[in-house]
Structure formats: structure tokens, C-alpha cells
Design a protein around this motif. Structure first.
Motif, PDB file in Angstrom:
ATOM      1  N   LEU B  58      -9.824  -9.843  -2.519  1.00 56.63           N
ATOM      2  CA  LEU B  58      -8.414  -9.653  -2.853  1.00 56.63           C
ATOM      3  C   LEU B  58      -8.248  -8.988  -4.211  1.00 56.63           C
ATOM      4  O   LEU B  58      -7.200  -8.411  -4.504  1.00 56.63           O
ATOM      5  N   VAL B  59      -9.295  -9.067  -5.019  1.00 55.02           N
ATOM      6  CA  VAL B  59      -9.292  -8.388  -6.315  1.00 55.02           C
ATOM      7  C   VAL B  59     -10.631  -7.687  -6.525  1.00 55.02           C
ATOM      8  O   VAL B  59     -11.656  -8.090  -5.960  1.00 55.02           O
ATOM      9  N   THR B  60     -10.602  -6.622  -7.327  1.00 57.36           N
ATOM     10  CA  THR B  60     -11.848  -6.002  -7.772  1.00 57.36           C
ATOM     11  C   THR B  60     -11.978  -6.303  -9.261  1.00 57.36           C
ATOM     12  O   THR B  60     -10.981  -6.589  -9.933  1.00 57.36           O
ATOM     13  N   THR B  61     -13.211  -6.261  -9.766  1.00 51.75           N
ATOM     14  CA  THR B  61     -13.428  -6.660 -11.157  1.00 51.75           C
ATOM     15  C   THR B  61     -14.246  -5.628 -11.928  1.00 51.75           C
ATOM     16  O   THR B  61     -14.980  -4.827 -11.343  1.00 51.75           O
ATOM     17  N   GLY B  89      -5.639  -7.331  -1.225  1.00 50.21           N
ATOM     18  CA  GLY B  89      -4.971  -8.354  -2.019  1.00 50.21           C
ATOM     19  C   GLY B  89      -3.458  -8.213  -1.978  1.00 50.21           C
ATOM     20  O   GLY B  89      -2.737  -9.205  -1.887  1.00 50.21           O
ATOM     21  N   GLN B  90      -2.980  -6.959  -2.043  1.00 43.19           N
ATOM     22  CA  GLN B  90      -1.535  -6.714  -1.992  1.00 43.19           C
ATOM     23  C   GLN B  90      -0.974  -7.116  -0.631  1.00 43.19           C
ATOM     24  O   GLN B  90       0.093  -7.733  -0.549  1.00 43.19           O
ATOM     25  N   LEU B  93      -0.918 -10.835  -0.495  1.00 45.34           N
ATOM     26  CA  LEU B  93       0.186 -11.354  -1.312  1.00 45.34           C
ATOM     27  C   LEU B  93       1.514 -11.247  -0.571  1.00 45.34           C
ATOM     28  O   LEU B  93       2.315 -12.184  -0.572  1.00 45.34           O
ATOM     29  N   THR B  94       1.726 -10.099   0.061  1.00 48.91           N
ATOM     30  CA  THR B  94       2.967  -9.887   0.812  1.00 48.91           C
ATOM     31  C   THR B  94       3.126 -10.955   1.898  1.00 48.91           C
ATOM     32  O   THR B  94       4.182 -11.572   2.023  1.00 48.91           O
ATOM     33  N   LYS B  95       2.052 -11.168   2.654  1.00 41.00           N
ATOM     34  CA  LYS B  95       2.080 -12.197   3.704  1.00 41.00           C
ATOM     35  C   LYS B  95       2.294 -13.584   3.103  1.00 41.00           C
ATOM     36  O   LYS B  95       3.030 -14.412   3.629  1.00 41.00           O
ATOM     37  N   ARG B  96       1.606 -13.811   1.985  1.00 40.14           N
ATOM     38  CA  ARG B  96       1.653 -15.107   1.308  1.00 40.14           C
ATOM     39  C   ARG B  96       3.075 -15.433   0.835  1.00 40.14           C
ATOM     40  O   ARG B  96       3.523 -16.580   0.925  1.00 40.14           O
TER      41      ARG B  96
END
Lengths: 126, 126
Positions: B58-61, B89-90, B93-96
DNA sequence: TTATGATATATCGAAACTCGATATATACAA
DNA sequence: TTGTATATATCGAGTTTCGATATATCATAA
């Protein structure tokens, strides 16, 4: 199916009991019906929760013997454990709802604008 | 101080990252500031969560070496691990957020009318 | 009569989560 | 040099979660 955490389960169960006394199985069905099947609180979630509420004095309890219509008057019928919201429970629920609303309010501040184009009135894109 | 469950923490952290890349310590301060100190996500909650988000894609680092202004160019400065919301991730987040709003909507149905006399606009009695 | 599903309460236990305490290290100001 | 802020990360005891399991009655239909 939406997952109900214990925190939410407690809020929902106390809210149901605020409308009048009920018992585990009925509360479970009530929650499923009133949420159009979106919430489901199963036995393994319900009974430990009710026990906790009783232990904390938020509800009082009493047993009912449910006799079958044509059954032997001597036989033991099914047993129902009724739960009644106590004064302490009502006060707890009031505080709990205030806290819930405060949480939502702050949460909305973070969430606001993180979804791109969508109707903010309904909260649903599709 | 309101308690943030991991579910809420995830929602808040993803929402913060939706505004742009950040790193653990900054996110933590950001959350405290933007919630007027009502939310606090400490290191022991933050880092396992960020690790989980990374693991789930969901994120890159990326790491940044933070050099002090007048420091020895040869020395290793503090290290910052930047987190960037991925496309996945976006979408997550939208679904969340949709799920969150749906949950609130149904929850409100249960809570409504369980508080006795109080202002339904603000949700606060006192 | 028998078996299937609904009613009804309750515990078990593996997995996941929580959160204060702890560890490590740099930067900066008093 | 002492304290505070910055910065990441794990440990571990306690709590929570939830499918599986156990027990028993009642209603209905095959």
C-alpha cells in the motif's frame, strides 16, 4: 459484511438494550435485521460481551424458562437470559455515544479530501 | 485522549499519506497536531503499522540520510524512512473510506435515540 | 420416526492486536 | 554536558477476535 470490533459491538448492544430488555439470541437477530445483514454478532462474540457488561454492572439479568405450548409442565424448557440496561449502563452508553461522535468528527477531518472525486453527502462513489 | 484501534490508525495514516509522502515521526506529530492532541499514535503503534502497509504494497519506501548543516560530510546522519502511497494504497484507502462511512451510517441507525434529550446536531450534551 | 433447521447459551484456543517499556543513535541548545 | 527533540524499531504481557465446538430444546416436514 462489515466487521464489528468489540468497541462497536458494545455500542450496538447497549443501544439495542436502550430500547428495552432483550436476550442474546434475539439481540443477535435484531442486529442482523436492523443492519440489513451488514452487521453480524455471533454467539462467540455476543456471550462474552454480555457477560462483561453484566460484570461491569451495565446490565442486570434474569432467567426465563420458555415452556413449549404442549409440553410436559414438569419438563425444563429452553432457558432465556434477559438483559436489562441499568442506570449505570444508560450513563455509560450516553458517554460512549459522545465519545463515538467525537472520534468520528476528528476522523472525518483526516479522511476529508483523501478520496478524490466523490459525493460527500452519501459517502459512496458507486 | 481517544484510543485509536489499528483499523482507525491505518485509515488516519493512509489519509495523511494521501496528502503526500511522509515518514513515521512526522506522521506521528502530524496526527497529534491535526487532532488537537486527541489522537496519539506512538512509535510502538506506528512502526509495526507502517511495516504492514509496506508489506501489503500500500506504500513504497525510501531512505533519506539527514545531514546536519555543519556536520562532517563523511559522517552518517539520521536516517528517515519515507513512505509514499502507492496506486494500490490509494485504491485501498478509497474502499476503506467507503466502508468507514457505511459503518458509520448503520451505526448511527442503532445509536439514534439511545441518548435521551440532547442536541442531535453536535452530538454533545455538555 | 427421524432428521433438518431454528432457537438458545456458552467455552476453547490459535492468531492477531495493543501499548508501555526498552533499545539505539543523531542533532541541537542551554 | 546535560537535557530535549528527532528518528526508527522490537519486546512481551495482556487483551481481543472469531471460527469451531459443545449442549440442549423446539418445530416442521419427509
Amino acid at each position: 459484511m462489515l466487521k464489528l470490533k468489540q468497541d462497536h459491538s458494545e455500542l450496538v448492544v447497549l443501544s439495542v438494550l436502550a430500547a428495552g430488555p432483550s436476550y442474546g439470541y434475539a439481540i443477535s437477530k435484531d442486529i442482523a435485521a436492523r443492519s440489513d445483514g451488514h452487521f453480524k454478532l455471533t454467539a462467540s462474540g455476543m456471550y462474552p460481551l454480555l457477560t462483561k457488561l453484566e460484570k461491569n454492572g451495565l446490565v442486570t439479568t434474569s432467567w426465563e424458562e420458555v415452556k413449549a405450548s404442549g409440553s410436559d409442565p414438569e419438563s425444563n424448557g429452553r432457558r432465556r437470559k434477559w438483559y436489562t440496561l441499568s442506570d449505570k449502563g444508560q450513563r455509560h452508553l450516553t458517554k460512549r455515544i459522545e465519545l463515538h461522535r467525537q472520534l468520528q468528527s476528528i476522523l472525518d477531518g483526516f479522511v476529508h479530501g483523501s478520496m478524490g472525486e466523490q459525493d460527500p453527502q452519501t459517502g459512496f462513489a458507486g
